[in-house]
Design a protein around this motif. Structure first.
Motif, PDB file in Angstrom:
ATOM      1  N   GLU A 137      35.522  35.563  48.228  1.00 43.43           N
ATOM      2  CA  GLU A 137      35.036  37.760  47.916  1.00 43.43           C
ATOM      3  C   GLU A 137      36.229  37.496  46.629  1.00 43.43           C
ATOM      4  O   GLU A 137      35.905  38.456  46.002  1.00 43.43           O
ATOM      5  CB  GLU A 137      35.820  37.997  49.188  1.00 43.43           C
ATOM      6  CG  GLU A 137      34.928  37.718  50.247  1.00 43.43           C
ATOM      7  CD  GLU A 137      35.865  38.385  51.962  1.00 43.43           C
ATOM      8  OE1 GLU A 137      35.074  38.819  52.423  1.00 43.43           O
ATOM      9  OE2 GLU A 137      36.957  38.813  51.217  1.00 43.43           O
ATOM     10  N   ALA A 150      48.923  39.221  51.325  1.00 41.29           N
ATOM     11  CA  ALA A 150      48.099  39.712  51.427  1.00 41.29           C
ATOM     12  C   ALA A 150      46.702  38.406  50.958  1.00 41.29           C
ATOM     13  O   ALA A 150      46.092  38.702  51.481  1.00 41.29           O
ATOM     14  CB  ALA A 150      47.836  40.669  50.663  1.00 41.29           C
ATOM     15  N   PHE A 151      47.448  37.561  50.577  1.00 41.78           N
ATOM     16  CA  PHE A 151      46.406  36.230  50.439  1.00 41.78           C
ATOM     17  C   PHE A 151      47.565  35.015  49.757  1.00 41.78           C
ATOM     18  O   PHE A 151      48.524  35.092  49.135  1.00 41.78           O
ATOM     19  CB  PHE A 151      45.897  37.226  48.519  1.00 41.78           C
ATOM     20  CG  PHE A 151      44.947  36.294  48.444  1.00 41.78           C
ATOM     21  CD1 PHE A 151      43.453  36.454  49.096  1.00 41.78           C
ATOM     22  CD2 PHE A 151      44.618  35.081  47.533  1.00 41.78           C
ATOM     23  CE1 PHE A 151      42.163  36.330  48.331  1.00 41.78           C
ATOM     24  CE2 PHE A 151      43.688  34.727  47.193  1.00 41.78           C
ATOM     25  CZ  PHE A 151      42.089  34.796  48.221  1.00 41.78           C
ATOM     26  N   ARG A 197      47.250  38.225  45.328  1.00 43.61           N
ATOM     27  CA  ARG A 197      48.461  38.071  45.860  1.00 43.61           C
ATOM     28  C   ARG A 197      49.269  39.071  45.546  1.00 43.61           C
ATOM     29  O   ARG A 197      49.942  39.587  46.507  1.00 43.61           O
ATOM     30  CB  ARG A 197      48.744  37.173  46.029  1.00 43.61           C
ATOM     31  CG  ARG A 197      50.392  36.502  46.568  1.00 43.61           C
ATOM     32  CD  ARG A 197      50.730  34.887  45.953  1.00 43.61           C
ATOM     33  NE  ARG A 197      51.914  33.962  46.833  1.00 43.61           N
ATOM     34  CZ  ARG A 197      52.265  34.377  47.695  1.00 43.61           C
ATOM     35  NH1 ARG A 197      51.254  33.962  49.244  1.00 43.61           N
ATOM     36  NH2 ARG A 197      53.455  33.481  48.074  1.00 43.61           N
ATOM     37  N   ASP A 226      39.733  46.947  52.174  1.00 43.20           N
ATOM     38  CA  ASP A 226      38.181  45.964  51.788  1.00 43.20           C
ATOM     39  C   ASP A 226      39.330  45.194  50.757  1.00 43.20           C
ATOM     40  O   ASP A 226      38.784  44.641  49.855  1.00 43.20           O
ATOM     41  CB  ASP A 226      37.791  46.903  50.922  1.00 43.20           C
ATOM     42  CG  ASP A 226      39.111  47.804  49.996  1.00 43.20           C
ATOM     43  OD1 ASP A 226      39.642  47.771  49.674  1.00 43.20           O
ATOM     44  OD2 ASP A 226      38.315  48.521  49.180  1.00 43.20           O
ATOM     45  N   TRP A 227      40.481  44.701  51.080  1.00 41.56           N
ATOM     46  CA  TRP A 227      40.756  43.838  50.280  1.00 41.56           C
ATOM     47  C   TRP A 227      40.790  41.908  49.921  1.00 41.56           C
ATOM     48  O   TRP A 227      40.405  41.802  51.604  1.00 41.56           O
ATOM     49  CB  TRP A 227      42.472  43.633  49.798  1.00 41.56           C
ATOM     50  CG  TRP A 227      43.490  42.867  48.785  1.00 41.56           C
ATOM     51  CD1 TRP A 227      43.747  41.692  49.222  1.00 41.56           C
ATOM     52  CD2 TRP A 227      43.432  43.339  47.651  1.00 41.56           C
ATOM     53  NE1 TRP A 227      44.128  41.461  47.690  1.00 41.56           N
ATOM     54  CE2 TRP A 227      44.323  42.411  47.309  1.00 41.56           C
ATOM     55  CE3 TRP A 227      42.726  44.730  47.151  1.00 41.56           C
ATOM     56  CZ2 TRP A 227      44.554  42.747  45.730  1.00 41.56           C
ATOM     57  CZ3 TRP A 227      43.414  45.100  45.634  1.00 41.56           C
ATOM     58  CH2 TRP A 227      44.557  44.015  45.670  1.00 41.56           C
ATOM     59  N   THR A 282      40.090  38.649  51.754  1.00 43.45           N
ATOM     60  CA  THR A 282      40.263  37.445  52.771  1.00 43.45           C
ATOM     61  C   THR A 282      40.262  36.088  51.922  1.00 43.45           C
ATOM     62  O   THR A 282      40.671  35.260  52.231  1.00 43.45           O
ATOM     63  CB  THR A 282      40.126  38.147  54.049  1.00 43.45           C
ATOM     64  OG1 THR A 282      40.021  39.137  54.323  1.00 43.45           O
ATOM     65  CG2 THR A 282      40.503  37.103  54.591  1.00 43.45           C
ATOM     66  N   THR A 283      38.583  35.868  51.186  1.00 46.72           N
ATOM     67  CA  THR A 283      38.743  34.234  50.773  1.00 46.72           C
ATOM     68  C   THR A 283      38.823  34.427  49.702  1.00 46.72           C
ATOM     69  O   THR A 283      38.166  35.436  48.947  1.00 46.72           O
ATOM     70  CB  THR A 283      36.975  33.937  51.767  1.00 46.72           C
ATOM     71  OG1 THR A 283      36.412  35.255  51.112  1.00 46.72           O
ATOM     72  CG2 THR A 283      37.356  34.681  52.798  1.00 46.72           C
TER      73      THR A 283
END
Length: 238
Positions: free
Chosen positions: A13, A82-83, A93, A6-7, A9-10
């Motif tokens: 979010e 992750a980001f 991140r 559920d991390w 992505t945008t």
DNA sequence: GCGACAG
DNA sequence: ATCTTGTCGC
């Protein structure tokens, strides 16, 4: 460990997640479940290193004894990035790998010192506050450079400080603190479950010999080693 | 729109 | 964060 499903992505979010967590920050001294007052005896330092080429991130969590500054335990974690890096969204991140490294420790720290900001953030939810609310741990942020807040130069002597002020509200969101005489200050802010006075005090206690706290110095060197090892031998963990 | 911008 | 040489000092 994989990135949580559920991390965010945008950017949209991520901003919504910050909005959700922001009201949960506790900006004053608080006690542990065991009744220990801030900051407690076991202080953790966390830091992260990257290799964008290989889409690799390595995090380190180091536990120090607050009184002796001895390292009593350390752990690392390696994973995929992750980001992307977006100013104001650094937590998305860095945190997945940091959470893995903290989980690999056998003990729970009383306080975690982060490399970056807590409340001294455009939306009052910097890396340190985000980690604190997400985990329930007591956290504070010590950054090496100023972000978007007004700050005057503190006096040259160790311990001298000036407020970090939000130009919009006039609110004190952190402090520029001189940890070494005549050396560039560090920028301290509340993460979670700690007051600004205690955050500054803790920073000064951890940074007697060098500008940066011993916690971040140890975590920094360890995560770099972990990243180098991962690049050399494939994606390992500890 | 442009520049600035934790790590 | 990371890329990078030499240099001054304990």
């Amino acid at each position: 460990m994989p990135i949580p499903a559920d991390w965010p992505t945008t950017e949209t979010e991520a901003l919504a997640e910050q909005e959700r967590l922001r009201p949960l920050v506790l900006a004053r001294d608080d006690e542990d479940e065991d009744g220990r007052p801030a900051p407690g005896r076991l202080i953790a330092g966390v830091d992260v290193a990257y290799d964008d080429e290989h889409d690799l991130v390595a995090a380190a969590a180091v536990l120090l004894d607050r009184d002796t500054l001895d390292v009593v335990e350390q752990a690392t974690a390696v994973g995929r990035i992750a980001f992307p890096y977006i100013p104001g969204l650094l937590a998305f991140r860095e945190l997945p790998a940091v959470l893995d490294a903290l989980a690999a420790l056998s003990r729970t720290p009383d306080t975690v010192v982060c490399d970056g900001y807590g409340l001294a953030h455009p939306r009052r939810l910097g890396l340190a506050s985000h980690l604190g609310v997400h985990t329930g741990l007591r956290t504070l942020g010590v950054a090496k450079t100023p972000f978007v807040f007004e700050n005057r130069e503190p006096g040259a002597e160790r311990g001298s400080w000036t407020p970090l002020t939000d130009p919009a509200t006039g609110e004190e969101v952190g402090r520029a603190v001189r940890t070494r005489p005549g050396v560039k200050p560090v920028y301290v802010s509340v993460g979670h479950r700690i007051g600004l006075d205690t955050a500054v005090r803790t920073t000064l206690d951890l940074a007697r010999r060098y500008r940066l706290p011993e916690t971040t110095r140890h975590a920094d060197s360890l995560c770099r080693r972990a990243l180098a090892d991962a690049l050399r031998t494939g994606t390992n963990t500890n």
